[in-house]
Design a protein around this motif. Structure first.
Motif, PDB file in Angstrom:
ATOM      1  N   PRO A  30      44.205 -22.564 -67.214  1.00 24.60           N
ATOM      2  CA  PRO A  30      44.830 -23.358 -66.147  1.00 24.60           C
ATOM      3  C   PRO A  30      43.847 -23.948 -65.136  1.00 24.60           C
ATOM      4  CG  PRO A  30      45.134 -21.029 -65.709  1.00 24.60           C
ATOM      5  CD  PRO A  30      44.346 -21.116 -66.983  1.00 24.60           C
ATOM      6  N   PHE A  31      42.659 -24.283 -65.615  1.00 24.73           N
ATOM      7  CA  PHE A  31      41.615 -24.899 -64.773  1.00 24.73           C
ATOM      8  C   PHE A  31      40.839 -25.921 -65.603  1.00 24.73           C
ATOM      9  CE2 PHE A  31      42.309 -20.711 -62.850  1.00 24.73           C
ATOM     10  CZ  PHE A  31      42.601 -21.089 -61.555  1.00 24.73           C
ATOM     11  N   ALA A  32      40.013 -26.697 -64.919  1.00 24.93           N
ATOM     12  CA  ALA A  32      39.242 -27.753 -65.571  1.00 24.93           C
ATOM     13  C   ALA A  32      38.255 -27.205 -66.610  1.00 24.93           C
ATOM     14  CB  ALA A  32      38.473 -28.534 -64.503  1.00 24.93           C
ATOM     15  N   GLY A  35      34.406 -24.936 -66.407  1.00 29.91           N
ATOM     16  CA  GLY A  35      34.364 -24.005 -65.270  1.00 29.91           C
ATOM     17  C   GLY A  35      34.333 -22.558 -65.737  1.00 29.91           C
ATOM     18  N   PRO A  36      34.400 -21.632 -64.779  1.00 25.38           N
ATOM     19  CA  PRO A  36      34.246 -20.209 -65.112  1.00 25.38           C
ATOM     20  C   PRO A  36      35.314 -19.660 -66.053  1.00 25.38           C
ATOM     21  CG  PRO A  36      34.855 -20.496 -62.800  1.00 25.38           C
ATOM     22  CD  PRO A  36      34.532 -21.850 -63.327  1.00 25.38           C
ATOM     23  N   THR A  37      36.578 -19.996 -65.842  1.00 26.21           N
ATOM     24  CA  THR A  37      37.631 -19.457 -66.707  1.00 26.21           C
ATOM     25  C   THR A  37      37.558 -20.114 -68.074  1.00 26.21           C
ATOM     26  OG1 THR A  37      38.979 -19.023 -64.756  1.00 26.21           O
ATOM     27  CG2 THR A  37      40.130 -19.042 -66.860  1.00 26.21           C
ATOM     28  N   ASP A  38      37.242 -21.388 -68.103  1.00 24.21           N
ATOM     29  CA  ASP A  38      37.078 -22.113 -69.370  1.00 24.21           C
ATOM     30  C   ASP A  38      35.959 -21.480 -70.205  1.00 24.21           C
ATOM     31  OD1 ASP A  38      37.640 -24.583 -70.997  1.00 24.21           O
ATOM     32  OD2 ASP A  38      35.517 -24.907 -70.573  1.00 24.21           O
ATOM     33  N   TYR A  87      44.548 -16.359 -67.859  1.00 31.42           N
ATOM     34  CA  TYR A  87      44.592 -16.620 -66.406  1.00 31.42           C
ATOM     35  C   TYR A  87      43.946 -15.439 -65.691  1.00 31.42           C
ATOM     36  CZ  TYR A  87      46.930 -18.628 -62.178  1.00 31.42           C
ATOM     37  OH  TYR A  87      47.235 -19.215 -60.966  1.00 31.42           O
ATOM     38  N   HIS A  88      43.555 -15.705 -64.445  1.00 28.95           N
ATOM     39  CA  HIS A  88      42.850 -14.661 -63.704  1.00 28.95           C
ATOM     40  C   HIS A  88      43.685 -14.105 -62.558  1.00 28.95           C
ATOM     41  CE1 HIS A  88      42.322 -17.743 -60.854  1.00 28.95           C
ATOM     42  NE2 HIS A  88      41.047 -17.986 -60.963  1.00 28.95           N
ATOM     43  N   ILE A  89      43.011 -13.685 -61.525  1.00 29.53           N
ATOM     44  CA  ILE A  89      43.627 -13.064 -60.348  1.00 29.53           C
ATOM     45  C   ILE A  89      44.688 -13.963 -59.695  1.00 29.53           C
ATOM     46  CG2 ILE A  89      41.905 -13.927 -58.691  1.00 29.53           C
ATOM     47  CD1 ILE A  89      41.788 -11.011 -57.553  1.00 29.53           C
ATOM     48  N   ASN A 151      37.180 -25.463 -53.178  1.00 30.99           N
ATOM     49  CA  ASN A 151      37.872 -24.440 -53.976  1.00 30.99           C
ATOM     50  C   ASN A 151      38.678 -25.099 -55.093  1.00 30.99           C
ATOM     51  OD1 ASN A 151      40.523 -25.093 -53.113  1.00 30.99           O
ATOM     52  ND2 ASN A 151      40.401 -23.690 -51.369  1.00 30.99           N
ATOM     53  N   ALA A 152      39.258 -24.250 -55.947  1.00 30.99           N
ATOM     54  CA  ALA A 152      40.009 -24.763 -57.100  1.00 30.99           C
ATOM     55  C   ALA A 152      41.510 -24.752 -56.828  1.00 30.99           C
ATOM     56  CB  ALA A 152      39.653 -23.959 -58.344  1.00 30.99           C
ATOM     57  N   GLY A 153      41.890 -24.923 -55.555  1.00 30.56           N
ATOM     58  CA  GLY A 153      43.312 -25.021 -55.213  1.00 30.56           C
ATOM     59  C   GLY A 153      43.902 -23.689 -54.791  1.00 30.56           C
ATOM     60  N   GLY A 155      45.546 -20.454 -54.683  1.00 32.23           N
ATOM     61  CA  GLY A 155      45.829 -19.486 -55.759  1.00 32.23           C
ATOM     62  C   GLY A 155      44.615 -19.223 -56.623  1.00 32.23           C
ATOM     63  N   ALA A 156      43.613 -20.094 -56.534  1.00 35.20           N
ATOM     64  CA  ALA A 156      42.391 -19.892 -57.329  1.00 35.20           C
ATOM     65  C   ALA A 156      41.559 -18.762 -56.722  1.00 35.20           C
ATOM     66  CB  ALA A 156      41.581 -21.181 -57.359  1.00 35.20           C
ATOM     67  N   ALA A 157      40.639 -18.254 -57.514  1.00 28.63           N
ATOM     68  CA  ALA A 157      39.758 -17.194 -57.035  1.00 28.63           C
ATOM     69  C   ALA A 157      38.906 -17.698 -55.874  1.00 28.63           C
ATOM     70  CB  ALA A 157      38.876 -16.729 -58.184  1.00 28.63           C
ATOM     71  N   SER A 158      38.428 -18.934 -56.007  1.00 32.22           N
ATOM     72  CA  SER A 158      37.597 -19.528 -54.956  1.00 32.22           C
ATOM     73  C   SER A 158      38.398 -19.696 -53.663  1.00 32.22           C
ATOM     74  CB  SER A 158      37.058 -20.883 -55.426  1.00 32.22           C
ATOM     75  OG  SER A 158      38.086 -21.614 -56.055  1.00 32.22           O
ATOM     76  N   HIS A 159      39.689 -19.949 -53.792  1.00 33.99           N
ATOM     77  CA  HIS A 159      40.544 -20.054 -52.606  1.00 33.99           C
ATOM     78  C   HIS A 159      40.670 -18.693 -51.934  1.00 33.99           C
ATOM     79  CE1 HIS A 159      44.616 -19.484 -50.837  1.00 33.99           C
ATOM     80  NE2 HIS A 159      44.169 -20.466 -50.094  1.00 33.99           N
ATOM     81  N   LYS A 179      40.572 -29.331 -59.294  1.00 34.26           N
ATOM     82  CA  LYS A 179      41.366 -28.751 -60.386  1.00 34.26           C
ATOM     83  C   LYS A 179      40.663 -27.573 -61.052  1.00 34.26           C
ATOM     84  CE  LYS A 179      44.463 -32.445 -61.567  1.00 34.26           C
ATOM     85  NZ  LYS A 179      44.868 -33.461 -62.498  1.00 34.26           N
ATOM     86  N   GLY A 180      39.529 -27.228 -60.536  1.00 38.81           N
ATOM     87  CA  GLY A 180      38.736 -26.125 -61.086  1.00 38.81           C
ATOM     88  C   GLY A 180      37.404 -26.169 -60.373  1.00 38.81           C
ATOM     89  N   THR A 181      36.594 -25.123 -60.536  1.00 37.25           N
ATOM     90  CA  THR A 181      35.308 -25.168 -59.837  1.00 37.25           C
ATOM     91  C   THR A 181      34.248 -25.925 -60.634  1.00 37.25           C
ATOM     92  OG1 THR A 181      34.949 -22.888 -60.550  1.00 37.25           O
ATOM     93  CG2 THR A 181      35.639 -23.216 -58.269  1.00 37.25           C
ATOM     94  N   ALA A 182      34.578 -26.379 -61.858  1.00 38.96           N
ATOM     95  CA  ALA A 182      33.620 -27.256 -62.565  1.00 38.96           C
ATOM     96  C   ALA A 182      33.456 -28.569 -61.788  1.00 38.96           C
ATOM     97  CB  ALA A 182      34.055 -27.496 -64.003  1.00 38.96           C
ATOM     98  N   ASP A 198      32.206 -18.846 -55.922  1.00 41.28           N
ATOM     99  CA  ASP A 198      32.567 -19.071 -57.329  1.00 41.28           C
ATOM    100  C   ASP A 198      32.091 -17.915 -58.195  1.00 41.28           C
ATOM    101  OD1 ASP A 198      33.711 -20.350 -59.494  1.00 41.28           O
ATOM    102  OD2 ASP A 198      32.146 -21.880 -59.687  1.00 41.28           O
ATOM    103  N   GLN A 199      32.719 -17.812 -59.357  1.00 42.02           N
ATOM    104  CA  GLN A 199      32.423 -16.695 -60.261  1.00 42.02           C
ATOM    105  C   GLN A 199      31.033 -16.843 -60.888  1.00 42.02           C
ATOM    106  OE1 GLN A 199      36.280 -16.182 -62.660  1.00 42.02           O
ATOM    107  NE2 GLN A 199      36.627 -17.853 -61.241  1.00 42.02           N
ATOM    108  N   THR A 200      30.416 -15.694 -61.146  1.00 35.88           N
ATOM    109  CA  THR A 200      29.049 -15.703 -61.688  1.00 35.88           C
ATOM    110  C   THR A 200      28.982 -16.394 -63.050  1.00 35.88           C
ATOM    111  OG1 THR A 200      29.413 -13.508 -62.636  1.00 35.88           O
ATOM    112  CG2 THR A 200      28.344 -13.600 -60.478  1.00 35.88           C
TER     113      THR A 200
HETATM  114  N1  ASP Z   1      38.597 -19.964 -62.263  1.00 37.23           N
HETATM  115  C1  ASP Z   1      38.626 -21.292 -61.716  1.00 37.23           C
HETATM  116  C2  ASP Z   1      38.034 -22.290 -62.670  1.00 37.23           C
HETATM  117  O1  ASP Z   1      37.848 -21.957 -63.815  1.00 37.23           O
HETATM  118  C3  ASP Z   1      37.973 -21.350 -60.408  1.00 37.23           C
HETATM  119  C4  ASP Z   1      38.605 -20.455 -59.404  1.00 37.23           C
HETATM  120  O2  ASP Z   1      39.536 -19.736 -59.690  1.00 37.23           O
HETATM  121  O3  ASP Z   1      38.159 -20.507 -58.286  1.00 37.23           O
HETATM  122  O4  ASP Z   1      37.763 -23.386 -62.281  1.00 37.23           O
END
Ligand code: ASP
Length: 322
Positions: A30-32, A35-38, A87-89, A151-153, A155-159, A179-182, A198-200
Motif C-alpha cells: 500500500p505504498f509507492a 520504498g521500504p515496504t516495497d 502492510y506494516h504498523i 511523510n508517507a501520509g 497512518g504511515a510509519a514516517s507519519h 504516497k510512500g517514502t520513495a 524512514d525505515q532503514t
Molecule cells: N512504508 C512506507 C513506504 O513504503 C513509508 C512509511 O510508512 O513511512 O513508503
C-alpha cells in the motif's frame, strides 16, 4: 467405514490445497514502488515462490492515505488467497487516525503471520546546517513552523515517527505527505523537503553514500549495521522512552478457505527461513520474525494490542482524518 471417510476427507483437503495457487498471486503493497515496504515485499515475494511450488507472485503498489487505500482494496478482494496485503504498523495506527476507515482492521482480514521488524532513522537533506542531533534540534527550534517534514501520509510509519518526534521535542513542523517514502526520498535528495523519519530498508544506502544526513535511530538500542552503529538512539539523545520499530505482516481477505490459509502460513514460515531473504533483510537493518507472531492467532493478538497502545499517543496528538 470411519477409516474410509477420514481418508476421503484428507484426500479432499489435499486436492483443495493442490488447486492453490491456480493463477498468479498478487501481493498489494500500500505504498509507492521503490520504498521500504516495497523492498521488503519484493524480497519476500521471491522467497515465497519456492514453498508455493514456483507460483508467479506479482507485487502491486497501491499507495495513498498512509496505506489504507491498498488495505481497502485487499479487504474487498475475492477471498481465494490470490490477493494478499503486505502492510506494516499502519494497520494499527489507522483505526485511531481515520474516522471513516472503509474496512474493519480486526474483522475484514485473515491474519497470516508477521514478517519482520524494521528500525527507523531520523534523516535530513545533505545541505542541512546541522551535523549532530543536538545541532539539528537547535536548527529546528530556530526555524519553528517553517521546517518541512516529509511523510508517507496519515497512518504511515514516517507519519507516526514524525508525530512522536514533534510531541517529544515540542517543535511544530509543516508535514508534507507523499504516497510512500520513495517519492519523499527523491524530494529530500533534491532539497525540496528538510527532514524525514524512514525505515532503514530505505535509508541505509543513502546514509552510506552520504546523500542524506542521519541524526538518530528510533530503537531503544543502537543498531549493529556498519552504516548505522555510530548513530545515537533518540532515547539517549534526549527523547527519553522513545522506542519505535516498524513491523510488517501478511493478510488475506476475510473468508479465505482454511486449507489455503494453512498453505500460505506454511509458505510464509518457509520463506522467512530462506538464507538469502534473511541476509538481505539483515543488511538493511531489518530483523526477520522467528517468534510466536508467526502464528496467525498471535499475529492478530499483537496487532490488537498495538491498536490499543498506539491509539493513546495518536489521540493525545489530536490528529485524525475523515
Ligand atoms: N512504508 C512506507 C513506504 O513504503 C513509508 C512509511 O510508512 O513511512 O513508503
Amino acid at each position: 467405514m470411519k477409516k474410509l471417510s477420514i481418508a476421503l476427507a484428507v484426500a479432499a483437503l489435499a486436492t483443495a490445497a493442490q488447486a492453490f495457487p491456480d493463477k498468479p498471486i498478487t501481493i498489494v503493497v500500500p505504498f509507492a514502488a521503490g520504498g521500504p515496504t516495497d523492498k521488503v515485499a519484493r524480497d519476500f515475494a521471491e522467497a515465497l515462490r519456492k514453498p508455493l511450488n514456483g507460483a508467479t507472485i506479482v507485487v502491486e503498489n497501491v499507495g495513498g492515505a498512509g496505506g489504507t487505500l491498498g488495505a481497502n482494496k485487499v479487504a474487498k478482494a475475492a477471498p481465494d488467497g490470490h490477493t494478499l496485503l503486505l502492510y506494516h504498523i499502519g494497520m494499527a495506527t489507522s483505526p485511531a487516525l481515520y474516522r471513516n476507515l472503509p474496512y474493519k482492521t480486526l474483522d475484514d482480514f485473515e491474519y497470516l503471520g508477521m514478517i519482520n521488524d524494521v528500525p527507523m532513522t531520523l534523516i535530513g537533506r545533505s545541505t542541512l546546517p546541522a551535523n549532530s542531533y543536538a545541532e539539528l534540534v537547535k536548527w529546528l527550534e530556530a526555524n519553528k513552523g517553517k521546517v518541512n517534514l516529509a511523510n508517507a501520509g496519515l497512518g504511515a510509519a514516517s507519519h507516526l515517527c514524525g508525530l512522536l518526534f514533534q510531541q517529544g521535542t515540542k517543535i511544530d513542523m509543516q508535514t508534507v505527505p507523499y504516497k510512500g517514502t520513495a517519492p519523499a526520498m527523491t524530494d529530500l535528495l533534491g532539497g525540496q523537503v528538510d527532514i524525514m523519519c524512514d525505515q532503514t530498508t530505505n535509508t541505509t544506502g543513502q546514509i552510506e553514500s552520504g546523500k542524506v544526513k542521519a541524526f538518530a535511530v528510533t530503537t531503544q538500542k543502537r543498531l549493529g549495521t556498519p552504516a548505522l552503529a555510530k548513530l545515537p538512539t533518540l532515547d539517549e539523545a534526549g527523547l527519553k522512552g522513545f522506542n519505535l520499530t516498524i513491523w510488517h505482516g501478511l493478510y488475506a481477505p476475510k473468508g479465505t478457505p482454511k486449507a489455503v490459509l494453512d498453505q500460505l502460513n506454511a509458505a510464509l514460515r518457509a520463506a522467512l527461513k530462506d538464507p538469502e531473504f534473511i541476509k538481505r533483510q539483515e543488511a538493511l537493518g531489518a530483523v526477520v520474525v522467528t517468534d510466536a507472531r508467526l502464528a496467525p492467532a498471535e499475529h492478530k493478538k499483537f496487532v490488537a494490542a498495538e491498536i490499543d497502545k498506539l491509539g493513546v499517543a495518536i489521540r493525545a496528538a489530536g490528529q485524525y482524518a475523515d
